[in-house]
Design a protein around this motif. Structure first.
Motif, PDB file in Angstrom:
ATOM      1  N   MET A   1       0.850  -1.199   0.000  1.00  0.00           N
ATOM      2  CA  MET A   1       0.000   0.000   0.000  1.00  0.00           C
ATOM      3  C   MET A   1       0.882   1.243   0.000  1.00  0.00           C
ATOM      4  SD  MET A   1      -2.842   1.236   2.757  1.00  0.00           S
ATOM      5  CE  MET A   1      -3.879  -0.181   2.432  1.00  0.00           C
ATOM      6  N   GLN A   2       0.527   2.165  -0.878  1.00  0.00           N
ATOM      7  CA  GLN A   2       1.304   3.400  -0.957  1.00  0.00           C
ATOM      8  C   GLN A   2       0.779   4.425   0.024  1.00  0.00           C
ATOM      9  OE1 GLN A   2       1.328   5.155  -4.816  1.00  0.00           O
ATOM     10  NE2 GLN A   2       2.800   6.728  -4.273  1.00  0.00           N
ATOM     11  N   GLU A   3       1.679   4.984   0.815  1.00  0.00           N
ATOM     12  CA  GLU A   3       1.277   5.980   1.804  1.00  0.00           C
ATOM     13  C   GLU A   3       1.368   7.382   1.188  1.00  0.00           C
ATOM     14  OE1 GLU A   3       3.446   5.707   5.369  1.00  0.00           O
ATOM     15  OE2 GLU A   3       2.839   3.645   5.798  1.00  0.00           O
ATOM     16  N   THR A   4       0.402   8.230   1.565  1.00  0.00           N
ATOM     17  CA  THR A   4       0.431   9.639   1.131  1.00  0.00           C
ATOM     18  C   THR A   4       0.479  10.523   2.351  1.00  0.00           C
ATOM     19  OG1 THR A   4      -1.975   9.771   1.117  1.00  0.00           O
ATOM     20  CG2 THR A   4      -0.905   9.141  -0.946  1.00  0.00           C
ATOM     21  N   ASN A   5       1.119  11.647   2.207  1.00  0.00           N
ATOM     22  CA  ASN A   5       1.244  12.611   3.307  1.00  0.00           C
ATOM     23  C   ASN A   5       0.366  13.823   2.987  1.00  0.00           C
ATOM     24  OD1 ASN A   5       1.939  14.310   5.336  1.00  0.00           O
ATOM     25  ND2 ASN A   5       4.153  14.293   4.941  1.00  0.00           N
ATOM     26  N   ALA A   6      -0.709  13.951   3.734  1.00  0.00           N
ATOM     27  CA  ALA A   6      -1.643  15.063   3.478  1.00  0.00           C
ATOM     28  C   ALA A   6      -1.030  16.407   3.806  1.00  0.00           C
ATOM     29  CB  ALA A   6      -2.910  14.868   4.298  1.00  0.00           C
ATOM     30  N   ASN A   7       0.057  16.409   4.562  1.00  0.00           N
ATOM     31  CA  ASN A   7       0.665  17.679   4.986  1.00  0.00           C
ATOM     32  C   ASN A   7       1.928  18.009   4.188  1.00  0.00           C
ATOM     33  OD1 ASN A   7      -1.254  18.121   7.046  1.00  0.00           O
ATOM     34  ND2 ASN A   7      -0.186  16.632   8.337  1.00  0.00           N
ATOM     35  N   THR A   8       2.042  17.442   2.977  1.00  0.00           N
ATOM     36  CA  THR A   8       3.214  17.713   2.157  1.00  0.00           C
ATOM     37  C   THR A   8       3.353  19.214   1.900  1.00  0.00           C
ATOM     38  OG1 THR A   8       3.046  15.595   1.049  1.00  0.00           O
ATOM     39  CG2 THR A   8       4.304  17.304  -0.077  1.00  0.00           C
ATOM     40  N   ILE A   9       4.555  19.743   2.100  1.00  0.00           N
ATOM     41  CA  ILE A   9       4.805  21.179   1.922  1.00  0.00           C
ATOM     42  C   ILE A   9       5.179  21.428   0.472  1.00  0.00           C
ATOM     43  CG2 ILE A   9       6.276  23.113   2.585  1.00  0.00           C
ATOM     44  CD1 ILE A   9       6.629  21.761   5.299  1.00  0.00           C
ATOM     45  N   THR A  10       4.392  22.227  -0.242  1.00  0.00           N
ATOM     46  CA  THR A  10       4.669  22.517  -1.646  1.00  0.00           C
ATOM     47  C   THR A  10       5.307  23.881  -1.844  1.00  0.00           C
ATOM     48  OG1 THR A  10       2.451  23.398  -1.900  1.00  0.00           O
ATOM     49  CG2 THR A  10       2.763  21.075  -2.430  1.00  0.00           C
ATOM     50  N   SER A  11       5.193  24.765  -0.850  1.00  0.00           N
ATOM     51  CA  SER A  11       5.826  26.080  -0.931  1.00  0.00           C
ATOM     52  C   SER A  11       6.933  26.155   0.108  1.00  0.00           C
ATOM     53  CB  SER A  11       4.802  27.187  -0.684  1.00  0.00           C
ATOM     54  OG  SER A  11       4.209  27.035   0.587  1.00  0.00           O
ATOM     55  N   PRO A  12       7.931  26.982  -0.098  1.00  0.00           N
ATOM     56  CA  PRO A  12       9.060  27.032   0.828  1.00  0.00           C
ATOM     57  C   PRO A  12       8.683  27.607   2.177  1.00  0.00           C
ATOM     58  CG  PRO A  12       9.203  28.827  -0.746  1.00  0.00           C
ATOM     59  CD  PRO A  12       8.073  27.962  -1.195  1.00  0.00           C
ATOM     60  N   SER A  13       9.323  27.140   3.238  1.00  0.00           N
ATOM     61  CA  SER A  13       9.182  27.728   4.559  1.00  0.00           C
ATOM     62  C   SER A  13      10.139  28.916   4.655  1.00  0.00           C
ATOM     63  CB  SER A  13       9.515  26.700   5.640  1.00  0.00           C
ATOM     64  OG  SER A  13       8.614  25.625   5.600  1.00  0.00           O
ATOM     65  N   LYS A  14       9.681  29.977   5.263  1.00  0.00           N
ATOM     66  CA  LYS A  14      10.478  31.201   5.351  1.00  0.00           C
ATOM     67  C   LYS A  14      11.004  31.349   6.782  1.00  0.00           C
ATOM     68  CE  LYS A  14       8.641  34.717   3.307  1.00  0.00           C
ATOM     69  NZ  LYS A  14       7.789  35.919   3.052  1.00  0.00           N
ATOM     70  N   ILE A  15      12.286  31.639   6.904  1.00  0.00           N
ATOM     71  CA  ILE A  15      12.917  31.831   8.208  1.00  0.00           C
ATOM     72  C   ILE A  15      13.651  33.166   8.201  1.00  0.00           C
ATOM     73  CG2 ILE A  15      14.637  30.967   9.848  1.00  0.00           C
ATOM     74  CD1 ILE A  15      14.127  28.174   8.732  1.00  0.00           C
ATOM     75  N   TYR A  16      13.368  33.988   9.218  1.00  0.00           N
ATOM     76  CA  TYR A  16      14.075  35.256   9.378  1.00  0.00           C
ATOM     77  C   TYR A  16      15.202  35.043  10.382  1.00  0.00           C
ATOM     78  CZ  TYR A  16       9.740  37.047   7.340  1.00  0.00           C
ATOM     79  OH  TYR A  16       8.662  37.275   6.522  1.00  0.00           O
ATOM     80  N   ARG A  17      16.446  35.296   9.952  1.00  0.00           N
ATOM     81  CA  ARG A  17      17.598  35.034  10.825  1.00  0.00           C
ATOM     82  C   ARG A  17      18.345  36.333  11.102  1.00  0.00           C
ATOM     83  NH1 ARG A  17      23.087  33.267  11.022  1.00  0.00           N
ATOM     84  NH2 ARG A  17      23.402  33.750   8.817  1.00  0.00           N
ATOM     85  N   LEU A  18      18.471  36.648  12.402  1.00  0.00           N
ATOM     86  CA  LEU A  18      19.224  37.821  12.828  1.00  0.00           C
ATOM     87  C   LEU A  18      20.699  37.589  12.574  1.00  0.00           C
ATOM     88  CD1 LEU A  18      19.097  40.593  14.383  1.00  0.00           C
ATOM     89  CD2 LEU A  18      19.563  39.256  16.447  1.00  0.00           C
ATOM     90  N   THR A  19      21.365  38.563  11.929  1.00  0.00           N
ATOM     91  CA  THR A  19      22.794  38.412  11.647  1.00  0.00           C
ATOM     92  C   THR A  19      23.661  39.432  12.372  1.00  0.00           C
ATOM     93  OG1 THR A  19      22.574  39.804   9.671  1.00  0.00           O
ATOM     94  CG2 THR A  19      22.345  37.416   9.375  1.00  0.00           C
ATOM     95  N   GLY A  20      23.052  40.467  12.974  1.00  0.00           N
ATOM     96  CA  GLY A  20      23.881  41.437  13.674  1.00  0.00           C
ATOM     97  C   GLY A  20      23.063  42.509  14.370  1.00  0.00           C
ATOM     98  N   VAL A  21      23.618  43.048  15.458  1.00  0.00           N
ATOM     99  CA  VAL A  21      22.993  44.141  16.196  1.00  0.00           C
ATOM    100  C   VAL A  21      24.060  45.188  16.475  1.00  0.00           C
ATOM    101  CG1 VAL A  21      21.734  44.833  18.263  1.00  0.00           C
ATOM    102  CG2 VAL A  21      21.381  42.548  17.310  1.00  0.00           C
ATOM    103  N   LYS A  22      23.760  46.465  16.135  1.00  0.00           N
ATOM    104  CA  LYS A  22      24.710  47.544  16.395  1.00  0.00           C
ATOM    105  C   LYS A  22      24.001  48.685  17.112  1.00  0.00           C
ATOM    106  CE  LYS A  22      27.676  46.733  12.356  1.00  0.00           C
ATOM    107  NZ  LYS A  22      28.185  47.318  11.091  1.00  0.00           N
ATOM    108  N   TYR A  23      24.679  49.236  18.107  1.00  0.00           N
ATOM    109  CA  TYR A  23      24.210  50.423  18.816  1.00  0.00           C
ATOM    110  C   TYR A  23      25.090  51.580  18.359  1.00  0.00           C
ATOM    111  CZ  TYR A  23      23.426  53.708  22.685  1.00  0.00           C
ATOM    112  OH  TYR A  23      23.135  54.822  23.443  1.00  0.00           O
ATOM    113  N   LYS A  24      24.497  52.660  17.809  1.00  0.00           N
ATOM    114  CA  LYS A  24      25.288  53.723  17.212  1.00  0.00           C
ATOM    115  C   LYS A  24      24.929  55.085  17.820  1.00  0.00           C
ATOM    116  CE  LYS A  24      26.303  51.703  12.706  1.00  0.00           C
ATOM    117  NZ  LYS A  24      26.345  51.961  11.259  1.00  0.00           N
ATOM    118  N   GLU A  25      25.957  55.834  18.162  1.00  0.00           N
ATOM    119  CA  GLU A  25      25.804  57.226  18.588  1.00  0.00           C
ATOM    120  C   GLU A  25      26.533  58.102  17.582  1.00  0.00           C
ATOM    121  OE1 GLU A  25      26.968  58.004  22.571  1.00  0.00           O
ATOM    122  OE2 GLU A  25      25.685  56.437  23.438  1.00  0.00           O
TER     123      GLU A  25
END
Length: 537
Positions: free
Chosen positions: A1-25
């Motif tokens: 029997m072939q199994e199917t996944n109803a939750n297959t992801i067809t669009s990309p997942s987006k992740i926001y990643r912090l790369t730096g923090v600067k405090y400026k005067e």
């Protein structure tokens, strides 16, 4: 029997990643050279002032403002005289495809949904997240939990920004969608429409759709649609000889019976009568509205003469028969009119039932203060809407009022009142929104009402002045009209309360014509302006 996944992801997942923090005067007047950024950047302004230019768009910098720039954006930062303190957070977008492979944002050709100036309120909450992120970046030691906490904190900050700014964006999008349906109604008014059908054309729920529609048009959807159809029917009645049944169909009404009923309820007269008014010279009687008829170039067949007041001589209708109207008015008209018009307050003061028996009668629903709307309605009802440009008449009056207002500007600070002297007392007339005189004196001409005007009249047209209140009228200018005899006038002038008025002592009391000042309309209001200019100009 072939199994199917109803939750297959067809669009990309987006992740926001912090790369730096600067405090400026930054020092006062410091200028940074234009540079192209290589990542997303969030600017959070802490203090000071300056100017940020993102790809040619300038933004003022001050505490509490936040901005997001895209990779490749050209950035210039100009610091003001008090310096500038801000945070810069850099981040990138990562995409995880269905195969688990990471890809850059350029590969997916998408961008961060909010750029430029963004809402970041309450600022104290945003600042708390930013300072916490900065503390993570300053830490010499960190472990996986700290790294995870830092990213979680950053996600909270971005979620807060997205939640507020996407809501604004969605509201703007919803409004545009509703505006598009309004435009469609103006073109497809013959179609059968329901509120549900209109709402389905947008991504807006029915209740929210109706609310937005009313915000934009001032009317609910089906009322607005009916107005479009009525206006189209008016055009066809004026311009064609089509049968009423054909006009009903062409204007979007289901049948002639419904069309007749809806037209009379909306316009106030039947479609047939409306057409006749545009085809024939009709005989009109309009007690208390003669000013509007004369303005529209129509001579009434009768004019009203008010007991103890006389005729409105300023209208130049001496050759027109006069009907005296008293408190118990009930008379057979000597000339049968085709149409009778009365103002909003007529039925409350005079018996109008006999008039209704003699000719079709229309009662104005709007208040007298809205004389512009009265003029528009009357022009349409008596068949002058096509030949007389009401908008030009109103514009000419407004131009005259503006010229007079400029001439009187040096004395705008002086206080002014209008008094109506009757046998049983003195009436103080109201402010810029109410009555025959206030809209002209205080709105059109910009004069300053005496404090007692606002205090005593509030939302009413007049207030009765007791002798004690009269003594408090220390206005610079007093305009007055009388309903009493010369003997009674001299008696009033001799009273201590009257003699104590500063305007009396300084010869700043100006008597004006009763009927032109106790009336609405272009001609009456124009005469009021002339009287004020003669007195004060």
């Amino acid at each position: 029997m072939q199994e199917t996944n109803a939750n297959t992801i067809t669009s990309p997942s987006k992740i926001y990643r912090l790369t730096g923090v600067k405090y400026k005067e930054s020092e006062p007047y410091e200028q940074q050279k234009a540079k192209k950024d290589d990542c997303y950047r969030l600017f959070v302004i802490m203090d000071g002032r300056g100017r940020l230019v993102l790809d040619g768009c300038g933004y003022q910098l001050e505490r509490g403002k936040c901005f997001i720039s895209e990779p490749g954006a050209t950035i210039t930062n100009e610091v003001g005289s008090s310096g500038l303190i801000h945070y810069e957070l850099s981040f990138e977008i990562l995409y995880i495809g269905k195969d688990g492979r990471a890809a850059s944002d350029s590969e997916w050709s998408t961008s961060f949904p909010c750029t430029g100036e963004v809402v970041c309120q309450p600022f104290s909450q945003c600042l708390e997240w930013v300072e916490r992120l900065n503390s993570f970046s300053l830490s010499d030691t960190s472990d996986e939990l700290d790294d995870l906490d830092q990213q979680i904190c950053f996600q909270q900050l971005l979620r807060h920004i997205l939640m507020h700014n996407l809501t604004i964006s969605h509201a703007q999008s919803s409004r545009k969608a509703v505006e598009a349906t309004i435009d469609r109604l103006n073109h497809d008014y013959r179609n059968e429409w329901s509120v549900g059908q209109l709402a389905n054309l947008t991504d807006v729920g029915r209740t929210h759709y109706s609310r937005l529609f009313k915000e934009i048009t001032g009317q609910v959807p089906l009322q607005y649609l009916s107005g479009i159809r009525i206006n189209q029917a008016k055009h066809l009645l004026q311009a064609t000889d089509d049968r009423l049944s054909d006009i009903a169909q062409n204007a979007g009404f289901g049948d002639e019976f419904y069309f007749n009923r809806r037209f009379k309820k909306t316009v106030g007269i039947s479609p047939g009568q409306y057409r006749r008014h545009y085809r024939e010279e009709i005989r009109v009687f309009a007690p208390f509205l003669e000013d509007f008829l004369v303005t529209l170039g129509v001579t009434p067949i009768l004019q009203c003469s008010i007991t103890n007041w006389g005729k409105q001589s300023y209208l130049g209708l001496e050759h027109i028969p006069a009907i005296e109207i008293s408190d118990k008015y009930a008379a057979q008209l000597p000339i049968k009119p085709d149409f009778i018009l009365v103002d909003n307050g007529f039925p409350d003061k005079w018996d109008h039932h006999l008039l209704e028996e003699q000719a079709p009668l229309y009662k104005m629903s709007n208040e007298g203060e809205d004389w512009q709307e009265t003029l528009r309605i009357m022009a349409d009802l008596i068949g002058r809407g096509k030949n007389v440009k009401v908008v030009d008449i109103i514009a000419k009056y407004e131009k005259k009022a503006e010229a007079a207002r400029k001439k009187l500007r040096p004395i705008h600070h002086q206080t002014t009142v209008f008094l109506r002297i009757q046998a049983n007392g003195i009436l103080l007339y109201g402010g810029p929104d109410k009555g025959y005189t206030g809209p002209v004196l205080y709105s059109d001409l910009g004069m300053t009402p005496h404090p007692l005007v606002k205090q005593l009249t509030k939302s009413t047209r007049t207030a009765v002045l007791t002798p004690e209140l009269l003594a408090q009228i220390d206005a610079d200018n007093v305009f007055v009209t009388f309903e009493i005899s010369e003997q009674e006038k001299r008696k009033l002038y001799a009273t201590p309360h009257w003699q104590s008025l500063p305007a009396v002592r300084h010869n700043r009391v100006f008597e004006v014509d009763f009927l032109s000042w106790m009336n609405y309309g272009v001609l009456a209001h124009s005469l009021k302006i002339d009287d004020v200019l003669r007195a004060l100009g």
